[in-house]
Design a protein around this motif. Structure first.
Motif, PDB file in Angstrom:
ATOM      1  N   TRP A 180       0.937  -1.341  -0.048  1.00 21.05           N
ATOM      2  CA  TRP A 180      -0.108  -0.026   0.063  1.00 21.05           C
ATOM      3  C   TRP A 180       0.795   1.446   0.028  1.00 21.05           C
ATOM      4  N   ALA A 181       1.883   1.440   0.962  1.00 17.17           N
ATOM      5  CA  ALA A 181       2.861   2.531   1.236  1.00 17.17           C
ATOM      6  C   ALA A 181       3.261   2.892  -0.178  1.00 17.17           C
ATOM      7  N   ALA A 182       3.900   1.747  -1.040  1.00 13.72           N
ATOM      8  CA  ALA A 182       4.740   2.022  -2.045  1.00 13.72           C
ATOM      9  C   ALA A 182       3.671   2.464  -3.290  1.00 13.72           C
ATOM     10  N   ARG A 183       2.566   1.856  -3.401  1.00 17.50           N
ATOM     11  CA  ARG A 183       1.373   2.516  -4.432  1.00 17.50           C
ATOM     12  C   ARG A 183       0.977   3.899  -4.219  1.00 17.50           C
ATOM     13  N   PHE A 184       0.909   4.141  -2.745  1.00 16.03           N
ATOM     14  CA  PHE A 184       0.479   5.547  -2.297  1.00 16.03           C
ATOM     15  C   PHE A 184       1.481   6.447  -2.625  1.00 16.03           C
ATOM     16  N   SER A 185       2.720   6.355  -2.290  1.00 14.85           N
ATOM     17  CA  SER A 185       3.935   6.863  -2.530  1.00 14.85           C
ATOM     18  C   SER A 185       3.925   7.397  -4.029  1.00 14.85           C
ATOM     19  N   ALA A 186       3.574   6.327  -4.760  1.00 17.04           N
ATOM     20  CA  ALA A 186       3.774   6.705  -6.206  1.00 17.04           C
ATOM     21  C   ALA A 186       2.864   7.643  -6.794  1.00 17.04           C
ATOM     22  N   THR A 187       1.748   7.561  -6.209  1.00 16.04           N
ATOM     23  CA  THR A 187       0.479   8.585  -6.627  1.00 16.04           C
ATOM     24  C   THR A 187       0.885  10.042  -6.053  1.00 16.04           C
ATOM     25  N   LEU A 188       1.380  10.007  -4.716  1.00 16.86           N
ATOM     26  CA  LEU A 188       1.671  11.385  -4.245  1.00 16.86           C
ATOM     27  C   LEU A 188       2.759  11.877  -5.286  1.00 16.86           C
ATOM     28  N   LYS A 189       3.806  11.083  -5.536  1.00 19.15           N
ATOM     29  CA  LYS A 189       4.915  11.588  -6.289  1.00 19.15           C
ATOM     30  C   LYS A 189       3.977  12.165  -7.662  1.00 19.15           C
ATOM     31  N   ARG A 190       3.313  11.372  -8.347  1.00 22.75           N
ATOM     32  CA  ARG A 190       2.756  11.883  -9.691  1.00 22.75           C
ATOM     33  C   ARG A 190       1.794  12.958  -9.309  1.00 22.75           C
ATOM     34  N   ASN A 191       1.041  13.115  -8.326  1.00 24.83           N
ATOM     35  CA  ASN A 191       0.210  14.158  -8.397  1.00 24.83           C
ATOM     36  C   ASN A 191       1.000  15.614  -7.877  1.00 24.83           C
ATOM     37  N   GLY A 192       2.201  15.245  -7.263  1.00 23.47           N
ATOM     38  CA  GLY A 192       2.834  16.558  -6.717  1.00 23.47           C
ATOM     39  C   GLY A 192       3.775  16.783  -7.794  1.00 23.47           C
ATOM     40  N   LEU A 193       3.776  16.482  -8.717  1.00 25.61           N
ATOM     41  CA  LEU A 193       4.730  16.952 -10.138  1.00 25.61           C
ATOM     42  C   LEU A 193       4.426  18.225 -10.551  1.00 25.61           C
ATOM     43  N   ASP A 194       3.072  18.564 -10.723  1.00 28.15           N
ATOM     44  CA  ASP A 194       2.755  19.710 -11.475  1.00 28.15           C
ATOM     45  C   ASP A 194       2.319  20.810 -10.330  1.00 28.15           C
ATOM     46  N   ARG A 195       2.228  20.496  -9.024  1.00 30.29           N
ATOM     47  CA  ARG A 195       1.793  21.572  -8.015  1.00 30.29           C
ATOM     48  C   ARG A 195       2.250  20.720  -6.408  1.00 30.29           C
TER      49      ARG A 195
END
Lengths: 111, 204
Positions: A40-55
């Motif tokens: 879960w933590a690995a998947r969630f980290s990936a989402t946060l990283k992706r969403n944080g790219l543009d803001r």
């Protein structure tokens, strides 16, 4: 020494009821063995990283929106839910809220 | 207090993500994968029962009992489990002690891993991109924004939590607390002092 007041005001544990709900659903599914926490933590980290790219993400709504996205994707991938089911029921809930008189408990009709 | 019923002839529509969560709950409940009562129990636990008061008790005990402190630094997970602090997200906890030479600070650069049994759910700022990125890059600047200024002689060590290892900072016992009981000491231990972004309160 005095403390910085900005950081001492009491904060609610969950800022919004839905933050608490999506958190609890995830913990319950983890305990039921649907996925383990490092996964879960690995998947969630990936989402946060992706969403944080543009803001820059705040730690509130942005954080739990990413959390929800991760959970939906994981459950869809596992076959526990289907994308169509989620949007269908989401619309049913919206309809239920819009047709329930204010002050009455909102319930979903089967469907 | 004015009542705005006339503006809301129907129930107030929750925001989109809240409706999606409700949809998920409905699907998972119908499939028998979750039990709504169990969800309420989980929320109640984290809202009311587990929080920084747990960590504060551990810190106060470490301040008063050198043997406990030594054991805590060696194997925090089993020592705090003996006090009843175990469970979700507490599988492997490591306690790092502040000294006059080294101040410790905890972050989770990837998401928000945190020792739930000792501190509860992390505050919003711990989960923000700003803290997660800057704690490692410019810890002294971040500390200054939290109102913490360290002596030049103190180094700062930043510990990056993971899903496997979660850190708790053992702050230094404030001076002028010699006669205090464990309960009185625990009241001085703030959440931020156990993350390393604050210092314990000083008795007035």
């Amino acid at each position: 020494m005095s403390e910085c007041p900005r950081h001492t005001a009491p904060e609610p544990v969950f800022a919004e009821p839905w933050h608490a709900q999506v958190f609890a659903v995830t913990v319950a599914l983890n305990e039921a063995g649907l996925f383990d926490w490092p996964d879960w933590a690995a998947r969630f980290s990936a989402t946060l990283k992706r969403n944080g790219l543009d803001r820059e993400l705040n730690g509130g709504d942005d954080y739990f929106t990413a959390w929800l996205e991760t959970l939906e994707a994981l459950l869809t991938e596992q076959g526990s839910t289907a994308t169509g089911d989620i949007s269908h029921l989401r619309d049913k809930w919206e309809e239920a809220y819009l047709t329930t008189p204010h002050g009455q408990p909102v319930r979903l009709t089967k469907g | 207090m004015p009542h705005d019923d006339h503006d809301h002839p129907h129930a107030l529509l929750p925001p989109d993500p809240a409706l999606r969560v409700k949809a998920l709950e409905t699907i998972l409940t119908r499939k028998g994968l979750i039990d709504p009562a169990a969800l309420d129990e989980i929320i109640d636990t984290y809202q009311n029962k587990i929080g920084p008061q747990n960590g504060a008790r551990v810190v106060a005990k470490a301040w008063t009992d050198p043997d406990f402190k030594a054991a805590l630094l060696k194997d925090a997970t089993s020592v705090v489990a003996d006090l009843g602090y175990y469970g979700r997200q507490g599988e492997h906890m490591v306690v790092v002690a502040n000294t006059p030479e080294q101040h410790n600070m905890v972050v989770c650069t990837l998401c928000s891993c945190y020792p739930w049994p000792l501190l509860g759910i992390p505050p919003g700022w711990y989960k923000s991109d700003a803290y997660r990125a800057r704690a490692v890059r410019e810890p002294r600047k971040v500390l200054a924004e939290f109102g913490v200024t360290l002596p030049e002689t103190s180094s700062v060590r930043v510990w990056d939590s993971t899903a496997e290892v979660r850190y708790l900072v053992l702050p230094m016992r404030p001076s002028g607390t010699d006669g205090l009981t464990e309960d009185e000491l625990a009241a001085l231990v703030t959440r931020d002092s156990m993350i390393g972004t604050g210092l314990p309160k000083v008795p007035s």
